[in-house]
Design an enzyme around this catalytic site. Sequence first.
Site, PDB file in Angstrom:
ATOM      1  N   ASP A  26      33.584  40.309  43.328  1.00 55.70           N
ATOM      2  CA  ASP A  26      33.905  41.307  43.560  1.00 55.70           C
ATOM      3  C   ASP A  26      34.971  42.263  42.135  1.00 55.70           C
ATOM      4  O   ASP A  26      35.754  41.261  43.225  1.00 55.70           O
ATOM      5  CB  ASP A  26      33.512  42.543  45.202  1.00 55.70           C
TER       6      ASP A  26
ATOM      7  N   GLU B 219      41.118  22.188  45.287  1.00 53.47           N
ATOM      8  CA  GLU B 219      41.593  21.122  46.317  1.00 53.47           C
ATOM      9  C   GLU B 219      40.199  20.737  46.877  1.00 53.47           C
ATOM     10  O   GLU B 219      40.274  19.836  47.682  1.00 53.47           O
ATOM     11  CB  GLU B 219      41.964  22.243  47.221  1.00 53.47           C
TER      12      GLU B 219
END
Length: 576
Positions: free
Chosen positions: A231, A280
């Site tokens: 956002d 990751e």
Amino acid sequence: MTELHLSGDGAAPSVHPDANWWRQAAVYQIYPRSFADSNGDGMGDLPGVTARMGYLSELGIDAIWLSPFYPSALADGGYDVDDYRNVDPRLGSLDDFDAMVASAHAAGIRVIVDVVPNHSSNRHEWFKAALASAPGSPERARYQFFDGLPDGKGDDGGLPPSDWPSHFGGPAWTRVVETAGPRAGSLGQWYLHLFATEQPDFNWDHPEVREDFHTTLRFWADRGVDGFRVDVAHGLAKDMSLPLRSKPALKILVDDGTDPLFDRDDVHEIFAGWRTVLNEYDPPRAAVAEAWVPFTERRLKYARPTELGQAFNFDLLEAPFSADDFRSIAEKCLSEAEASGASSTWVFSNHDVIRHASRYALPDGSTPEDLNAWLMADGATPVPDVARGVRRARAATLFMLGLPGSAYLYQGEELGLLEVADLPRESLQDPTWFRTLNTIKGRDGCRVPLPWTSTDANFGFGGTPWLPQPEWFGPLAAGAQDGVAGSTLELYRAALKLRRELQAEESLQWLASASPEVVSYRRPNGWQVVTNFGAVPAQLPAGVDLSKLVLSSGGAAAGEFDTEMIAPESTLWFAP
Ligand code: NOJ
């Protein structure tokens, strides 16, 4: 060494380890409190989403994106987040979230969640601590607290630090009553909120803010979330050096990096850090930036593989239904995406704009002010040409779904839903309505809870909906369109199914056409899309093989066409 989180060791399993799943995905946006209500309290919830997984699977989408479902006072429909790592009890629990992810993954559907990093809510622990602490304290440093300016009437901090307006109307600053420090009990500092008063902006120069959002990304990725919608991505880095008064008033959309608040160069360092976190995981988690930045090379930076990977472009959403606009925007966005290493995104509707079937039903060239005037007239003037709006929306959808890149669909557009322009004034909830002193009606009309059946109470949504549904929802309900040839729901289902076949390399070839109103392209594997944007029938491009027609937005089934013409405001798909 980077720790690799393989989905599976305790985490919810990912659908399958295709790192590029998002590049050409059809993503369906769920506005959770308006989707499906499982417990009858009038508010949609996460078990409601799980209960409708069969519907979503049958629709043929690749992913769902959920607007915020976090604990919130709903001052801005959930974009005022109290706790980034929890579920609002009215919408369910973390267990419900896990069950929803498991059911989505079992159906082959990925899950994207919204992350709201520009501001928290004023009920967030950190903001409560900031209010309870003195000016200059470490607790205040995570937000944007500043002393005001002399008002010339004896109050040395009576004016806000700058004249920036909030995006929802009114000033972007609110003054607090101090509870600690020398001014305890009196009016004191001001804090920045680019949106509602209840949405204090974070200070992204603060390392704890940066670290906490990494924790949030990992929290949801560990629970099996496949991607994030970010956002106000262009708003995090701000130039808050003093004096703020001398900085230009908020421009919202600039394209040169000089605005103190939006699209500053420093923001990219933040997202490079996010990419490290997202990588990751195996597969790396996807992300898409909500950055209302005009089309320049600045916009594509958010979408670089070293940052979020994808950025919304709202160009088609903002464009009129016109051959020239659609073609030039598609060309531009595809080249933009290629240059950034991303894939393009396409979107016509979301929870912030008037539904596109209604926009296309209004006079061409309507400005945002015209659209608001129409809402303020409760949709009565100008009289929308609904048949035309829906016809154009269906044609636009098939134009979009054939393009390379990701298509973002907003719940209800698959039903051909229109804007509810005549919501009773007393039911309105958008902060825009209140902060503009009832002069801009806002976004509630596209957020009315979905109609699932035409026969049940509340059209099968659940309890009495938090925004009232109009009577005309009945024939548009999912159940009323299910299995009905030519219905908008069946058109979306057919298109999304075929889309999986037509997707190939992320490229296309534009084809010549005899009419300036006709736009046509061919995908590398031979699929061809033809759209007539004009109001009269037009000649099909040369070489089109009518026997290969598989889908028409005009409702005609394959094989029904026996002329070389394409109907007005319609799109046809041809198989190789
Ligand atoms: C963009 C969101 O889409 C909108 O709904 C929200 O009001 C603002 N950002 C502020 O978070």
